[in-house]
Design a protein around this motif. Structure first.
Motif, mmCIF file in Angstrom:
data_model
loop_
_atom_site.group_PDB
_atom_site.id
_atom_site.type_symbol
_atom_site.label_atom_id
_atom_site.label_comp_id
_atom_site.label_asym_id
_atom_site.label_seq_id
_atom_site.Cartn_x
_atom_site.Cartn_y
_atom_site.Cartn_z
ATOM 1 N N GLN A 175 -6.418 -1.994 -0.897
ATOM 2 C CA GLN A 175 -7.405 -0.974 -1.268
ATOM 3 C C GLN A 175 -7.923 -0.245 -0.035
ATOM 4 O O GLN A 175 -8.055 0.973 -0.033
ATOM 5 C CB GLN A 175 -8.584 -1.613 -2.003
ATOM 6 C CG GLN A 175 -8.262 -2.081 -3.406
ATOM 7 C CD GLN A 175 -9.457 -2.737 -4.048
ATOM 8 O OE1 GLN A 175 -10.581 -2.295 -3.878
ATOM 9 N NE2 GLN A 175 -9.222 -3.805 -4.789
ATOM 10 N N GLY A 198 0.811 -1.213 0.000
ATOM 11 C CA GLY A 198 0.000 0.000 0.000
ATOM 12 C C GLY A 198 0.843 1.260 0.000
ATOM 13 O O GLY A 198 0.496 2.261 -0.642
ATOM 14 N N CYS A 219 3.807 1.551 -1.396
ATOM 15 C CA CYS A 219 4.282 1.691 -2.774
ATOM 16 C C CYS A 219 3.207 2.309 -3.666
ATOM 17 O O CYS A 219 3.489 3.139 -4.537
ATOM 18 C CB CYS A 219 4.695 0.330 -3.332
ATOM 19 S SG CYS A 219 6.129 -0.403 -2.505
ATOM 20 N N LEU A 220 1.954 1.912 -3.413
ATOM 21 C CA LEU A 220 0.836 2.455 -4.182
ATOM 22 C C LEU A 220 0.689 3.956 -3.925
ATOM 23 O O LEU A 220 0.500 4.748 -4.859
ATOM 24 C CB LEU A 220 -0.449 1.719 -3.795
ATOM 25 C CG LEU A 220 -1.690 1.937 -4.664
ATOM 26 C CD1 LEU A 220 -1.459 1.430 -6.072
ATOM 27 C CD2 LEU A 220 -2.893 1.230 -4.034
ATOM 28 N N ILE A 262 -5.838 1.437 -8.767
ATOM 29 C CA ILE A 262 -4.633 0.786 -9.290
ATOM 30 C C ILE A 262 -4.518 0.942 -10.809
ATOM 31 O O ILE A 262 -3.523 1.473 -11.317
ATOM 32 C CB ILE A 262 -4.611 -0.715 -8.904
ATOM 33 C CG1 ILE A 262 -4.580 -0.858 -7.376
ATOM 34 C CG2 ILE A 262 -3.401 -1.403 -9.531
ATOM 35 C CD1 ILE A 262 -4.620 -2.288 -6.886
ATOM 36 N N GLY A 275 -5.281 2.344 -0.803
ATOM 37 C CA GLY A 275 -5.732 2.814 -2.106
ATOM 38 C C GLY A 275 -6.629 4.034 -1.986
ATOM 39 O O GLY A 275 -6.551 4.973 -2.794
ATOM 40 N N TRP A 277 -4.666 -9.152 -1.107
ATOM 41 C CA TRP A 277 -5.126 -8.763 -2.451
ATOM 42 C C TRP A 277 -6.556 -9.212 -2.708
ATOM 43 O O TRP A 277 -6.873 -10.379 -2.512
ATOM 44 C CB TRP A 277 -4.203 -9.394 -3.509
ATOM 45 C CG TRP A 277 -4.571 -9.028 -4.908
ATOM 46 C CD1 TRP A 277 -5.411 -9.712 -5.739
ATOM 47 C CD2 TRP A 277 -4.140 -7.887 -5.643
ATOM 48 N NE1 TRP A 277 -5.527 -9.080 -6.942
ATOM 49 C CE2 TRP A 277 -4.751 -7.947 -6.914
ATOM 50 C CE3 TRP A 277 -3.301 -6.816 -5.345
ATOM 51 C CZ2 TRP A 277 -4.547 -6.977 -7.882
ATOM 52 C CZ3 TRP A 277 -3.095 -5.849 -6.316
ATOM 53 C CH2 TRP A 277 -3.707 -5.940 -7.567
#
Length: 367
Positions: free
Chosen positions: A189, A45, A47-48, A342, A193, A184
């Motif tokens: 998310q 997360g 990294c996102l 994503i 996210g 995942w």
């Protein structure tokens, strides 16, 4: 234009990410390895969120709804921007639905849901009318109290002598399968996210150069905090009860018993749940309202507050009829979040990088 400080951004980000996860414990599908699943989700997360922050730096001064038209053009970018705003409103309704399911089944049985949500929405509407500066100052007051309650709960749990280290063993006893199932897509998310919604707020921060550091610090703090609570829940209940409980972290407060004096601290859990849920819905709605204002080229966003509040209240009341239905719909819609959090950001990053490189090349040629 309103402005918030970097410290206020940190507090808003942390309290937003905590949201409703502080009660539900979304990694429970991983059983006794829930704490490990949360740490892995935090790593991915983070990294996102770094990708979101890179997109912000590639398009300085622009909000989320301006990113896509700027890179994809008006005909393709504007519908995508509207999709985000509708998704933010839907997420607001789902968070409100969490409140509708929890409060009547815990401390206020028999109380009509519309009364609970109506009062809650009145407070949110007032905050939205007041603006982001007031919301941020309120977070400065509330978050320290919530964190103190968190650490007080941890101390009381260990003082109650109800934990057993054997409940965490063996680590990875069931393999990586259930851990990945937890990670995942819902693990990255939920909260991580959704932090993309702050792309509607980052342009209001006084010192934009420190946004990345503040946001990542809040994200890591949240991940560690939630991992600690997952580990405590497993230590207390064991894998079986933890995995099957709808509100494992709420139940954690209920089992506290110190010297037959400090007991039944249900209100403690509800108190910080309501606080974090309040900020999560408020920030989700603020992002949607500001985005719609920009898409419609309105001078004042306050004209959108009441209509938006009515829509979110309706969604919160009707999005599910029971807790089980609410949870099953959460799972069935898990893959839907891949698109806004994503897929679209990755495509946008690729296009933005290509266009920036072409621009640099063109400048070199003309120079």
């Amino acid at each position: 234009m309103e402005r918030i400080s970097i410290i206020q951004l940190f507090m808003l980000t942390l309290i937003f990410q905590i949201g409703t996860s502080v009660i539900f414990g979304f990694a429970s599908v991983a059983g006794s390895d829930a704490w490990l699943s949360t740490l892995i989700s935090t790593g991915i997360g983070t990294c996102l969120i770094i990708m979101f922050l890179i997109l912000m730096r590639l398009q300085p001064g622009l909000t989320l709804v301006e990113w896509f038209p700027a890179q994809f053009g008006q005909w393709l970018g504007t519908p995508i921007a509207w999709f985000y705003m509708l998704h933010f409103l839907y997420n607001s309704g789902r968070t409100l639905g969490d409140i509708k399911d929890l409060i009547p089944t815990t401390i206020l049985p028999g109380t009509p849901s519309w009364i609970i949500l109506g009062i809650f929405m009145i407070a949110i509407t007032y905050a939205l009318y007041s603006g982001i500066e007031v919301i941020a100052r309120l977070a400065e007051l509330i978050l320290p109290v919530i964190l103190v309650l968190f650490f007080l709960e941890i101390i009381l749990i260990f003082a109650s002598d109800i934990t057993d280290i054997k409940n965490l063993q063996p680590v990875l006893g069931a393999g990586w399968g259930r851990i990945w199932k937890s990670v995942w897509p819902s693990g990255i998310q939920q909260s991580f996210g959704e932090t993309l919604e702050f792309a509607m707020i980052w342009t209001l921060v006084i010192n934009p150069k420190r946004i990345m550091k503040s946001t990542l610090l809040a994200t890591v703090s949240y991940g560690i905090l939630l991992s600690i609570f997952d580990a405590l829940a497993v230590l207390t209940f064991g894998e079986g009860t933890f995995s099957t409980s709808v509100y494992p972290l709420y139940r954690l407060v209920k089992v506290i018993s110190v010297a037959d004096f400090l007991e039944n601290l249900d209100a403690l859990g509800i108190l910080y749940f309501m606080g974090t849920a309040f900020f999560k819905v408020t920030i989700q709605m603020y992002g949607a309202i500001r985005g719609i204002q920009q898409l419609l080229y309105l001078r004042d966003s306050r004209v959108l507050v009441l209509p938006t509040a009515a829509i979110v209240l309706y969604l919160g009341m009707n999005i599910s009829r029971s807790t089980s239905e609410h949870w099953s719909s959460n799972k069935s819609l898990g893959n839907l979040g891949l698109l806004p959090f994503i897929v679209f950001p990755i495509l946008l990053l690729i296009v933005a990088c290509i266009r920036k490189q072409l621009s640099i090349t063109q400048m070199k040629k003309s120079g």
